[in-house]
Each structure stands twice: as structure tokens, then as C-alpha cells.
Design an enzyme around this catalytic site. Structure first.
Site, PDB file in Angstrom:
ATOM      1  CG  HIS A  61      -0.291   0.084   2.532  1.00 60.96           C
ATOM      2  ND1 HIS A  61       0.606  -0.852   2.988  1.00 60.96           N
ATOM      3  CD2 HIS A  61      -0.398   1.010   3.525  1.00 60.96           C
ATOM      4  CE1 HIS A  61       1.019  -0.509   4.198  1.00 60.96           C
ATOM      5  NE2 HIS A  61       0.438   0.624   4.553  1.00 60.96           N
ATOM      6  CG  HIS A  63       0.023   4.317   4.869  1.00 63.74           C
ATOM      7  ND1 HIS A  63      -0.704   3.450   5.652  1.00 63.74           N
ATOM      8  CD2 HIS A  63      -0.753   5.430   4.680  1.00 63.74           C
ATOM      9  CE1 HIS A  63      -1.892   4.016   5.925  1.00 63.74           C
ATOM     10  NE2 HIS A  63      -1.941   5.204   5.349  1.00 63.74           N
ATOM     11  CG  ASP A  65       5.182   2.829   6.886  1.00 61.01           C
ATOM     12  OD1 ASP A  65       4.227   3.356   6.279  1.00 61.01           O
ATOM     13  OD2 ASP A  65       5.042   1.870   7.675  1.00 61.01           O
ATOM     14  CG  HIS A 138      -3.609  -0.596   6.238  1.00 65.34           C
ATOM     15  ND1 HIS A 138      -3.490  -0.569   7.598  1.00 65.34           N
ATOM     16  CD2 HIS A 138      -2.641   0.240   5.769  1.00 65.34           C
ATOM     17  CE1 HIS A 138      -2.507   0.238   7.942  1.00 65.34           C
ATOM     18  NE2 HIS A 138      -1.976   0.756   6.848  1.00 65.34           N
ATOM     19  CG  ASP A 208       1.156  -1.475   7.389  1.00 63.59           C
ATOM     20  OD1 ASP A 208       2.109  -2.264   7.468  1.00 63.59           O
ATOM     21  OD2 ASP A 208       1.269  -0.231   7.472  1.00 63.59           O
TER      22      ASP A 208
HETATM   23 ZN   LIG Z   1       3.211   0.743   7.643  1.00 62.12          ZN
HETATM   24 ZN   LIG Z   2       0.002   1.516   6.500  1.00 62.33          ZN
END
Ligand SMILES: [Zn+2]
Ligand SMILES: [Zn+2]
Length: 305
Positions: A61, A63, A65, A138, A208
Site C-alpha cells: 500500500h 503509506h 513507510d 487497512h 499492514d
Molecule cells: Zn506501515
Molecule cells: Zn500503513
């Protein structure tokens, strides 16, 4: 060879001892990268994985990080003279992000980088494996991935073949490859001397997620389940709100699925130095669990027949 190398095991933020998410799998010499947090290319150097055998990046995904390492990595490979194309797979938005990575700064990529958007259930066919996209839960569009090795041929029963009069040599190989052979006017079928196909190895990477049904189903009988294990059970409320998982929740899923080994990753910065609370909560439910550390390596052996 099927070796898993954990390049980044921190959740949401890098810490002193953990990079953000990245896991690389060396599958018989081909490198597959699952997520690519900031600093992934230097972790590849530290782990001595090489870069040029990297064929695909699977992003769970978008995000920060999980993807900020991509622009630097693709530019470094261009600088090093890469010519082979690279494919970035991920959920909706992947094509757009890939175009953005390619035009970030004055970079002049010397090879093709393609973005491919996947939906749950989609299959990417590789050499001797498939990667199946999984529905995860998520806070933004997200996918998990199941890496599944193709089934291996059954075991060859040498003694039986000799007993049936087949001389050791090229005819053995022919039978092993699934073709009948003729010996003294008699036809020997491969089924007579070769056992049932043996299942390939299976590794699940969730990215996640909350614990969820599709990950549970995909994890049945998996060799390794690499799951979001952001928090110990004391943080259950926050895990639910932020759409992550606690160690105890994941351990219950691993137990129900009958996975051989559970690896918890995406460790929240609050546990970065001491993962004991996470380990303790998962071991209460499922014994064969470890918490990932940066640069940890796991070899996945063939199962005993
Ligand atoms: Zn993450
Ligand atoms: Zn995430």
C-alpha cells in the site's frame, strides 16, 4: 533456494535499529522485493543481496513507510547500468505512483519501469512460482501477497524402475519428466515409478492489516507467514483504530491456519529495542513465532515427504 531477508522491520517510522518495511525473497536466484521503505537500497547492500537480479517490487500500500525507497533504488540501478525492465505491482494507484517515481528529479532511467495494478485474486506468474494478490484490511487501498512455488514432481522410485526392467540412464530421466518408455516391447508408465507431485513452498506477506479472512485462508498450511505484528495485546484498541494487528490476534490466526512458522514484523517504535511483550503475547497462543529484526535471514527448506 528460497531465502527471505528482512531489510526493514519497523512500523510506520524508521528507528535507530529498524528501517521501514521491506522484505526481499531470493527465489532460486531471482530477487522479489515486498515493500520498499526508505533506505531499502542500503539495506540491500548491507545484506549483500545484489540489485541486478531484482525482477519485481510488490507494494502492499502507499503509506510512506512502504514505498519511499523506490525512487532512490530505481535511480541507483540505472546508474549501475541496468537494462532489464522492472515491474512494480501494487493496489490501485500503482500506475500513477510509478510514473511519479520515474520523473522525480532530473533522472534519466536507462531501463523500463512498469507499474501494474492488481486486485485481490490476481496472479502474477513467474519462473517456477506464482504471486497471488490478497485482500487485506487497512485504512487505504492495500494488498497482501502469497508467493507459491509450483508443485515439484513426485519422488522417483528407482528400485521399482529397476525391478520393472528399466536400465538406469536416459530412460529414467524420461520417466521422471512424465513420459512413458518402452523396455523389451513392454510400456512402462511414469505413474508406475513416480510418486504424486509434491506441493511447493508457500510464503505469505501481509503488509499492514487487521487479521482478516482472506489472509487466514491463504495462510492455510503456509511455510512462513510474515504478518503485521505492530503491537502487543495491551494496545488492542489502538491496533483496531489504526488498522494494524496485535501479536495475540495474529498468533490466533496462525494457529487456525496451521502455518509452520510465524514472523511478526512492522514493529511499533515503542517496542523497537524490546520486543518481549510482542513475543510473549504471541507465544501464549502459537509457539513457533519470531519477531523480525533488520537483516535477519530465513532459509525456507523443502518439507519432508
Ligand atoms: Zn506501515
Ligand atoms: Zn500503513
Amino acid at each position: 533456494m528460497l531465502r527471505i531477508i528482512f531489510l526493514g522491520t519497523g512500523g510506520s517510522l524508521p528507528t535507530r535499529n529498524r528501517n521501514p518495511s521491506a522484505v526481499i525473497i531470493n527465489f532460486k536466484g531471482e530477487l522479489l522485493l515486498f515493500d520498499c521503505g526508505e533506505g531499502t537500497q542500503q539495506q540491500m547492500m548491507r545484506a549483500k543481496t545484489g540489485m541486478m537480479s531484482l525482477s519485481s517490487i510488490f507494494i502492499s500500500h502507499f503509506h510512506a513507510d512502504h514505498f519511499l525507497g523506490i525512487p532512490g533504488l530505481i535511480q541507483t540501478m540505472s546508474f549501475l547500468g541496468r537494462k532489464e525492465p522492472l515491474t512494480i505491482y501494487g493496489p490501485e494507484g500503482t500506475k500513477e505512483f510509478t510514473e511519479f517515481f520515474k520523473i522525480l528529479g532530473y533522472c534519466n532511467l536507462k531501463y523500463e519501469v512498469r507499474g501494474v495494478e492488481l486486485s485481490p485474486g490476481d496472479i502474477v506468474e513467474g519462473k517456477d512460482y506464482v504471486v497471488r494478490a490478497l485482500r487485506t484490511e487497512h485504512s487505504i487501498p492495500s494488498l497482501g501477497y502469497a508467493l507459491i512455488e509450483n508443485p515439484r514432481p513426485g519422488r522417483f522410485n528407482r528400485a521399482r524402475a529397476v525391478g520393472l526392467g528399466v536400465p538406469p540412464g536416459p530412460l529414467f530421466a524420461k520417466l521422471q519428466k512424465g513420459s512413458p518408455v518402452e523396455v523389451d516391447g513392454k510400456i512402462i508408465m511414469p505413474e508406475e515409478v513416480v510418486g504424486a507431485p509434491r506441493p511447493g513452498r508457500k510464503v505469505i506477506y501481509t503488509g499492514d492489516t487487521r487479521p482478516c479472512e482472506e489472509v487466514l485462508e491463504a495462510s492455510r498450511d503456509a511455510d512462513i507467514l510474515i504478518h503485521d505484528g505492530s503491537f502487543a495485546d495491551e494496545m488492542a484498541d489502538w491496533a483496531g483504530e489504526s488498522m494494524h494487528s496485535t501479536a495475540g490476534e495474529v498468533a490466533a490466526l496462525a494457529k487456525e491456519a496451521g502455518v509452520r512458522k510465524l514472523v511478526l514484523t512492522h514493529v511499533s517504535s515503542r517496542y523497537t529495542d524490546d520486543v518481549e511483550p510482542i513475543l510473549k503475547d504471541s507465544k501464549k497462543v502459537f509457539e513457533n513465532v519470531i519477531v523480525a529484526e533488520d537483516l535477519m535471514e530465513l532459509e525456507v527448506p523443502y518439507r519432508p515427504d
